[in-house]
Scaffold this motif. Sequence first.
Motif, mmCIF file in Angstrom:
data_model
loop_
_atom_site.group_PDB
_atom_site.id
_atom_site.type_symbol
_atom_site.label_atom_id
_atom_site.label_comp_id
_atom_site.label_asym_id
_atom_site.label_seq_id
_atom_site.Cartn_x
_atom_site.Cartn_y
_atom_site.Cartn_z
ATOM 1 N N LEU A 68 0.813 -1.215 0.000
ATOM 2 C CA LEU A 68 0.000 0.000 0.000
ATOM 3 C C LEU A 68 0.853 1.274 0.000
ATOM 4 C CD1 LEU A 68 -2.740 1.388 0.098
ATOM 5 C CD2 LEU A 68 -2.719 1.135 2.595
ATOM 6 N N PRO A 69 1.833 1.433 0.900
ATOM 7 C CA PRO A 69 2.663 2.639 0.836
ATOM 8 C C PRO A 69 3.416 2.779 -0.486
ATOM 9 C CG PRO A 69 2.934 1.553 2.949
ATOM 10 C CD PRO A 69 2.152 0.618 2.090
ATOM 11 N N LEU A 70 3.873 1.658 -1.047
ATOM 12 C CA LEU A 70 4.597 1.715 -2.315
ATOM 13 C C LEU A 70 3.706 2.218 -3.438
ATOM 14 C CD1 LEU A 70 7.161 1.135 -3.942
ATOM 15 C CD2 LEU A 70 6.320 -1.213 -4.257
ATOM 16 N N VAL A 71 2.489 1.675 -3.524
ATOM 17 C CA VAL A 71 1.559 2.091 -4.574
ATOM 18 C C VAL A 71 1.184 3.559 -4.408
ATOM 19 C CG1 VAL A 71 -0.772 1.762 -5.493
ATOM 20 C CG2 VAL A 71 0.654 -0.228 -4.981
ATOM 21 N N VAL A 72 0.871 3.961 -3.174
ATOM 22 C CA VAL A 72 0.491 5.346 -2.924
ATOM 23 C C VAL A 72 1.629 6.298 -3.282
ATOM 24 C CG1 VAL A 72 -0.074 7.015 -1.111
ATOM 25 C CG2 VAL A 72 -1.205 4.787 -1.155
ATOM 26 N N THR A 73 2.854 5.952 -2.893
ATOM 27 C CA THR A 73 3.999 6.818 -3.169
ATOM 28 C C THR A 73 4.256 6.949 -4.660
ATOM 29 O OG1 THR A 73 5.014 6.169 -1.062
ATOM 30 C CG2 THR A 73 6.445 7.185 -2.709
ATOM 31 N N VAL A 74 4.241 5.834 -5.371
ATOM 32 C CA VAL A 74 4.531 5.859 -6.811
ATOM 33 C C VAL A 74 3.472 6.647 -7.566
ATOM 34 C CG1 VAL A 74 4.692 4.443 -8.888
ATOM 35 C CG2 VAL A 74 5.874 3.731 -6.798
#
Length: 318
Positions: free
Chosen positions: A31-37
């Motif tokens: 989730l943090p990876l998708v949101v950040t990207v």
Amino acid sequence: MLVLSSATGGVEDLPPFDAGALISQWGIAPLPLVVTVWATGLYVVGVLALRRRGDSWPVGRSIAWGVGMLAFYLATSSGLAAYDTVLLSAHMVQHMVLSMVVPLSLALGAPVTLALRTLPRRPRGWLLAVLHSRLAKVLGFPPLTFGLYVISPWALYFSGWYEASLRSTYVHEMMHVHLVVVGALFFWPIVGVDPLPGRVAHPFRVLLTVMTLPFHAFLGVTIMGQKTLLGGDWYPALHDGPLGAWLPDPFEDQRLAGGILWGAGDLVGVVFFVVLFAQWVRSSMKEAEREDRRLDRLERQERLAATEVTAPDRAPSE
């Protein structure tokens, strides 16, 4: 070494917490990876779209957005996230980053303004409808957002919510979302860069900022003086397990966590106060420039009127 960790497991083999562990103990959190990207990518696309059509976008806003997204990813995926259920002090650093540094930086990035300047007509209309909706006005009401911002930490640490976040991955992730959302609801209208409901005059913005400082300090001091452990028996159980060889005493770590909340809250609050004061000065200077231009126009109009009145009659004589 990359490790997968969660709120309920994956911590048995963690090495002692130090600067090296912050770098080595990265977790893969989808989730943090998708949101950040996606958030970073869409922002970059918007800035490039402005430049292609010859419009400018302040570099400082882009830097602020980048700092906010980097802070978000570090807080939720670095070694800090790997230890946030092992050490209350590590969690408290994460708490301050997610609730203060990330919302403030993202607000200074002015993503709503960027979206309004780059979105096609129909999506821009949808965004404007949301901004002018009754829900947006309620969520942007400064006394409400101030209350949520100062009460939420007390509800988190002095209820069963915090212990539940240690034992449930889902509750743990929702706590991260809550910290960012509540921080954004508080900071976004006060920063006042984006055209959001709830924006108030600069003196009131400074007042709200100053009012938050005692609440963080009082909460930090209260945690430092607690005779019971936050999180119930979670930390003593970890201390009695394999990690006990290097884990500090839970009460000592809790006192350190309270000190972090106290000191970091005041530090970020002072930085935010400086930002608001600079905005206030810049706004006052722009207002003075506009007033000077208005007075210059009035003076020119008065001189022109006086000239017309005193000018000799040049009508032809009979």
